[in-house]
Structures are given as structure tokens and as C-alpha cells.
Scaffold this motif. Structure first.
Motif, PDB file in Angstrom:
ATOM      1  N   GLN A 249       0.809  -1.216   0.000  1.00 10.66           N
ATOM      2  CA  GLN A 249       0.000   0.000   0.000  1.00 10.66           C
ATOM      3  C   GLN A 249       0.845   1.270   0.000  1.00 10.66           C
ATOM      4  O   GLN A 249       0.394   2.318   0.453  1.00 10.66           O
ATOM      5  CB  GLN A 249      -0.955   0.005   1.201  1.00 10.66           C
ATOM      6  N   LEU A 250       2.075   1.183  -0.500  1.00  7.35           N
ATOM      7  CA  LEU A 250       2.927   2.361  -0.627  1.00  7.35           C
ATOM      8  C   LEU A 250       2.786   3.020  -1.990  1.00  7.35           C
ATOM      9  O   LEU A 250       3.210   4.167  -2.166  1.00  7.35           O
ATOM     10  CB  LEU A 250       4.395   1.984  -0.380  1.00  7.35           C
ATOM     11  N   GLY A 251       2.245   2.295  -2.950  1.00  3.53           N
ATOM     12  CA  GLY A 251       1.982   2.873  -4.255  1.00  3.53           C
ATOM     13  C   GLY A 251       3.158   2.781  -5.208  1.00  3.53           C
ATOM     14  O   GLY A 251       4.305   2.556  -4.796  1.00  3.53           O
ATOM     15  N   PRO A 252       2.907   2.956  -6.514  1.00  6.04           N
ATOM     16  CA  PRO A 252       3.974   2.851  -7.515  1.00  6.04           C
ATOM     17  C   PRO A 252       4.817   4.112  -7.666  1.00  6.04           C
ATOM     18  O   PRO A 252       5.832   4.090  -8.356  1.00  6.04           O
ATOM     19  CB  PRO A 252       3.196   2.573  -8.807  1.00  6.04           C
ATOM     20  N   LEU A 253       4.430   5.208  -7.024  1.00  4.61           N
ATOM     21  CA  LEU A 253       5.159   6.458  -7.223  1.00  4.61           C
ATOM     22  C   LEU A 253       6.567   6.413  -6.654  1.00  4.61           C
ATOM     23  O   LEU A 253       7.428   7.192  -7.079  1.00  4.61           O
ATOM     24  CB  LEU A 253       4.386   7.623  -6.597  1.00  4.61           C
ATOM     25  N   LEU A 254       6.822   5.530  -5.689  1.00  4.60           N
ATOM     26  CA  LEU A 254       8.171   5.418  -5.146  1.00  4.60           C
ATOM     27  C   LEU A 254       9.168   4.931  -6.189  1.00  4.60           C
ATOM     28  O   LEU A 254      10.380   5.114  -6.041  1.00  4.60           O
ATOM     29  CB  LEU A 254       8.180   4.477  -3.940  1.00  4.60           C
ATOM     30  N   VAL A 255       8.680   4.310  -7.249  1.00  2.36           N
ATOM     31  CA  VAL A 255       9.529   3.898  -8.372  1.00  2.36           C
ATOM     32  C   VAL A 255       9.387   4.873  -9.535  1.00  2.36           C
ATOM     33  O   VAL A 255      10.380   5.218 -10.195  1.00  2.36           O
ATOM     34  CB  VAL A 255       9.177   2.471  -8.823  1.00  2.36           C
ATOM     35  N   LEU A 256       8.190   5.347  -9.795  1.00  5.90           N
ATOM     36  CA  LEU A 256       7.950   6.190 -10.966  1.00  5.90           C
ATOM     37  C   LEU A 256       8.555   7.585 -10.801  1.00  5.90           C
ATOM     38  O   LEU A 256       9.062   8.163 -11.778  1.00  5.90           O
ATOM     39  CB  LEU A 256       6.448   6.298 -11.225  1.00  5.90           C
ATOM     40  N   ILE A 257       8.519   8.148  -9.600  1.00  2.00           N
ATOM     41  CA  ILE A 257       9.070   9.491  -9.404  1.00  2.00           C
ATOM     42  C   ILE A 257      10.584   9.522  -9.628  1.00  2.00           C
ATOM     43  O   ILE A 257      11.097  10.399 -10.349  1.00  2.00           O
ATOM     44  CB  ILE A 257       8.697  10.026  -8.013  1.00  2.00           C
ATOM     45  N   PRO A 258      11.382   8.596  -9.051  1.00  3.79           N
ATOM     46  CA  PRO A 258      12.812   8.592  -9.394  1.00  3.79           C
ATOM     47  C   PRO A 258      13.073   8.368 -10.881  1.00  3.79           C
ATOM     48  O   PRO A 258      14.041   8.926 -11.432  1.00  3.79           O
ATOM     49  CB  PRO A 258      13.378   7.436  -8.556  1.00  3.79           C
ATOM     50  N   ALA A 259      12.220   7.563 -11.538  1.00  3.73           N
ATOM     51  CA  ALA A 259      12.391   7.368 -12.977  1.00  3.73           C
ATOM     52  C   ALA A 259      12.165   8.669 -13.742  1.00  3.73           C
ATOM     53  O   ALA A 259      12.913   8.998 -14.677  1.00  3.73           O
ATOM     54  CB  ALA A 259      11.431   6.283 -13.478  1.00  3.73           C
ATOM     55  N   MET A 260      11.162   9.445 -13.342  1.00  3.57           N
ATOM     56  CA  MET A 260      10.923  10.741 -13.987  1.00  3.57           C
ATOM     57  C   MET A 260      12.088  11.695 -13.730  1.00  3.57           C
ATOM     58  O   MET A 260      12.516  12.426 -14.642  1.00  3.57           O
ATOM     59  CB  MET A 260       9.612  11.335 -13.466  1.00  3.57           C
TER      60      MET A 260
END
Length: 366
Positions: free
Chosen positions: A256-267
Motif C-alpha cells: 500500500q505504498l503505491g507505484p510512485l516510489l519507483v515512478l518518481i525517481p524514474a521521472m
């Protein structure tokens, strides 16, 4: 007529209770290594039992072929992604640590694309260049030791992932056995529940099954959808190691931490590299993927049972802290089953009526 009074053999009762307690503790001690694996397998089998029946009807009524297909599906869903992630971390651990700990390896980029930002682009670029020339190298030299320590800590968590793989293996083994004898095991559980609580015990077992299926649909299926869509966005944008990052996103979505923890560093990496177009497209795609759980999770949960979202979130976080990675699956199920049983028990009593004068109501109580 006076009947002889039957004496209570107290020592016999005490020794009997002590013997039962001793045998129960001995049984628990023996099966303790398998409890988590069996509990996880029971949840998986209950959640996927309708799929097994559909596969059995598709395979001409052959239960063995359906069990084989479900076993392969469980391997692909649980064991293979985690094994691939662990092997990739082990293979890349030495180069990563060497790269992170070498001096003067990390340098700040020039970020020429800041000029393209309207109105404030020139000011941002000037400030960035001033930071690089004034203390950028000093800043990176201070941050760099912590990068190496963080990488070492992450690699130390592989031992917990290894324990998770052991539980995965036990889960698949018990799942196969439960798939084969599912009807008999279900009848035995319901028979035991009826022996304990008559019709209420049987209803409790059925409510527990509905809660387990709701959590499986609401948590796991939503995590799969988000991870797959996020992985597609990473692959299209040209992010390296997109497969590994997709697996990490799946684990984070389960937690329940969400995918943004991976997507934001990728951006950030795309903008850092000057790929502003792909960074913007990934930003838009990430907003879509990150908000999917707000729509999918309630729909999937209500397909199995009407459960509060907060209950599921607390179960996931609490299960992770209590049992480790396997608690991601066990925690929400335990809370959901307890909530459904308590909810059903409370609603067996009539609802209280409205009280217009609470003081008068209390005075009337003898």
C-alpha cells in the motif's frame, strides 16, 4: 429416596486438563514452522477456488490438469518475480557498491533543459550553475558515503527475502494439497465450526471466506494492474531494468505504498538526462497509474465483501510489521475476517431506539 452423592475427582480433572494443554503445546511446537505457510496457502486457495473450478470445467472435468495450471500460475505470480529480483540484486551488488563508494564518481549535471521552462527557466538555470560552481562537488562528497551505506542496508534485507521464498515454497506445496482435497477440507472445517457454534459457526466460516476473497481481489489484483501498467510506462520511456522495477512496484503496491516510489525517481532520471519529452509523458502516465487504486480497490473489495478501505490498509501495514513480507497477505485477511465476524455478531441484536432524554432514560433504569 436419597441417592449417593457423586464425588468430583478433582485431581483427575486437573491431570486431564494439564495433559490436553501439554499435547496442544507439543503439537503447536511441531507445526510452528508450517503455520504461516499453511495459513497463506489457505487464503490463496479460498481466493482462487472459483478460478480452479472454471479451469476444471475447461479441462474436461480433470482436477489434476486444473491443479497443474494453478500451480504454474502461483509460481509465475509469487516465486518467479521474487527469485528474479533477488538474483538481479546479487548479480549487480558488487558493481553497485563499487560505483557508489568510489570517490569523485558522482557529478552533478548541467541541466541545460532548464532554459526551456517559460518565465523562470533562466533564473533556475543560473541558480543551478551557481550551486554547482560554489559547492556542488562538496555536496556530493558528503552525500556519497550515505549512498554506499544505503545500498549495503538494502542488500542485508535479502535474508528476509530468502525467508519469504521459503514460505512461498511451503505455500505452493500446501496449496496443491488443498486444491486436490478442497471439498473435503472445506466440509471438515464447516463440520468443526458447527460443532463449536452450531449454525452461527457455519455462518462464520462462510463470512470468513468472503472476507478472504475480498482482500485478495482488492489488494493483490489492484497491485498487479498498477505494477503492469507502471512497468509498461517505464519500458516505453526507456528506463533501464524496467522488469526489476516492475517487480519492485508490485511489492510496493501490495504494501500500500503505491507505484510512485519507483515512478518518481524514474521521472527525475529522465529530466536529469535531458529526456524532457519522455519525462513529461511518464509524468502524465504516472498520474493515471497512481490514481487507479482509488477506483479499482473499492470495486474489487466489494465484489467479495463490503470492507472499509482503512481496515485493509491497517491490516497490510500491521501485518508487514508483525510478520515481515508474508504479513502483507496475512495481516489484512486477519483484520477483515475479525471485522466481518464481529459485524455479523453485533447485528444479531436489534438496533437501539432514539433516546430524546438520556437523563430520564438513566433514571428509569432500576
Amino acid at each position: 429416596m436419597d441417592y449417593p452423592r457423586q464425588l468430583i475427582d478433582l485431581p483427575r480433572m486437573l491431570f486431564g486438563v494439564a495433559f490436553i494443554a501439554l499435547m496442544s503445546l507439543a503439537c503447536f511446537w511441531v507445526v510452528q514452522p508450517f503455520i504461516l505457510g499453511f495459513a497463506w496457502a489457505s487464503m490463496v486457495v479460498i481466493a482462487t477456488w472459483p478460478l480452479l473450478i472454471r479451469l476444471q470445467n475447461l479441462f474436461w472435468g480433470r482436477r489434476s490438469l486444473a491443479v497443474l495450471a494453478m500451480t504454474i500460475l502461483l509460481l509465475l505470480l509469487f516465486v518467479l518475480p521474487v527469485s528474479f529480483l533477488v538474483s538481479s540484486l546479487i548479480d549487480n551488488s558488487a558493481p553497485l557498491l563499487a560505483w557508489a563508494t568510489q570517490p569523485n564518481r558522482l557529478t552533478l549535471p548541467t541541466l541545460h533543459w532548464l532554459h526551456d521552462i517559460p518565465l523562470v527557466g533562466h533564473k533556475l538555470y543560473s541558480g543551478w550553475q551557481a550551486m554547482i560552481s560554489g559547492g556542488g562537488s562538496l555536496l556530493m562528497s558528503k552525500v556519497q558515503p550515505y549512498i554506499g551505506q544505503s545500498a549495503t542496508w538494502l542488500l542485508a534485507q535479502v535474508a528476509q527475502v530468502g525467508s519469504f521464498l521459503i514460505h512461498c515454497g511451503l505455500m505452493i506445496l500446501f496449496s496443491v494439497l488443498l486444491y486436490i482435497r478442497g471439498e473435503r477440507v472445506g466440509l471438515a472445517v464447516r463440520h468443526f465450526a458447527i460443532r463449536l457454534g452450531a449454525e452461527r459457526g457455519d455462518a462464520s466460516v462462510l463470512l470468513a471466506a468472503q472476507a478472504i476473497r475480498a482482500v485478495a481481489l482488492g489488494v493483490v489484483l489492484t497491485a498487479i494492474v498498477q505494477a503492469v501498467l507502471g512497468g509498461i510506462g517505464l519500458a516505453v520511456a526507456g528506463i533501464p531494468f524496467a522488469t526489476i522495477l516492475t517487480i519492485v512496484m508490485f511489492i510496493l503496491c501490495i504494501a500500500q505504498l503505491g507505484p510512485l516510489l519507483v515512478l518518481i525517481p524514474a521521472m527525475i532520471w529522465l529530466y536529469w538526462s535531458g529526456e524532457t519529452t519522455w519525462g513529461t509523458l511518464l509524468l502524465i502516465w504516472s498520474c493515471v497509474v497512481a490514481t487507479l487504486d482509488n477506483f479499482l480497490r473499492p470495486v474489487f473489495i466489494r465484489m467479495g465483501a463490503d470492507l472499509p478501505i482503512l481496515l485493509v490498509l491497517c491490516g497490510v501495514i500491521g501485518g508487514l510489521l508483525a510478520f515481515g513480507m508474508i504479513g502483507l497477505f496475512i495481516g489484512p485477511v486477519v483484520l477483515a475476517v475479525s471485522y466481518r465476524l464481529c459485524f455479523a455478531w453485533v447485528h444479531e441484536a436489534p438496533e437501539p431506539g432514539e433516546i430524546h432524554d438520556p437523563g430520564k432514560h438513566l433514571r428509569d433504569i432500576p
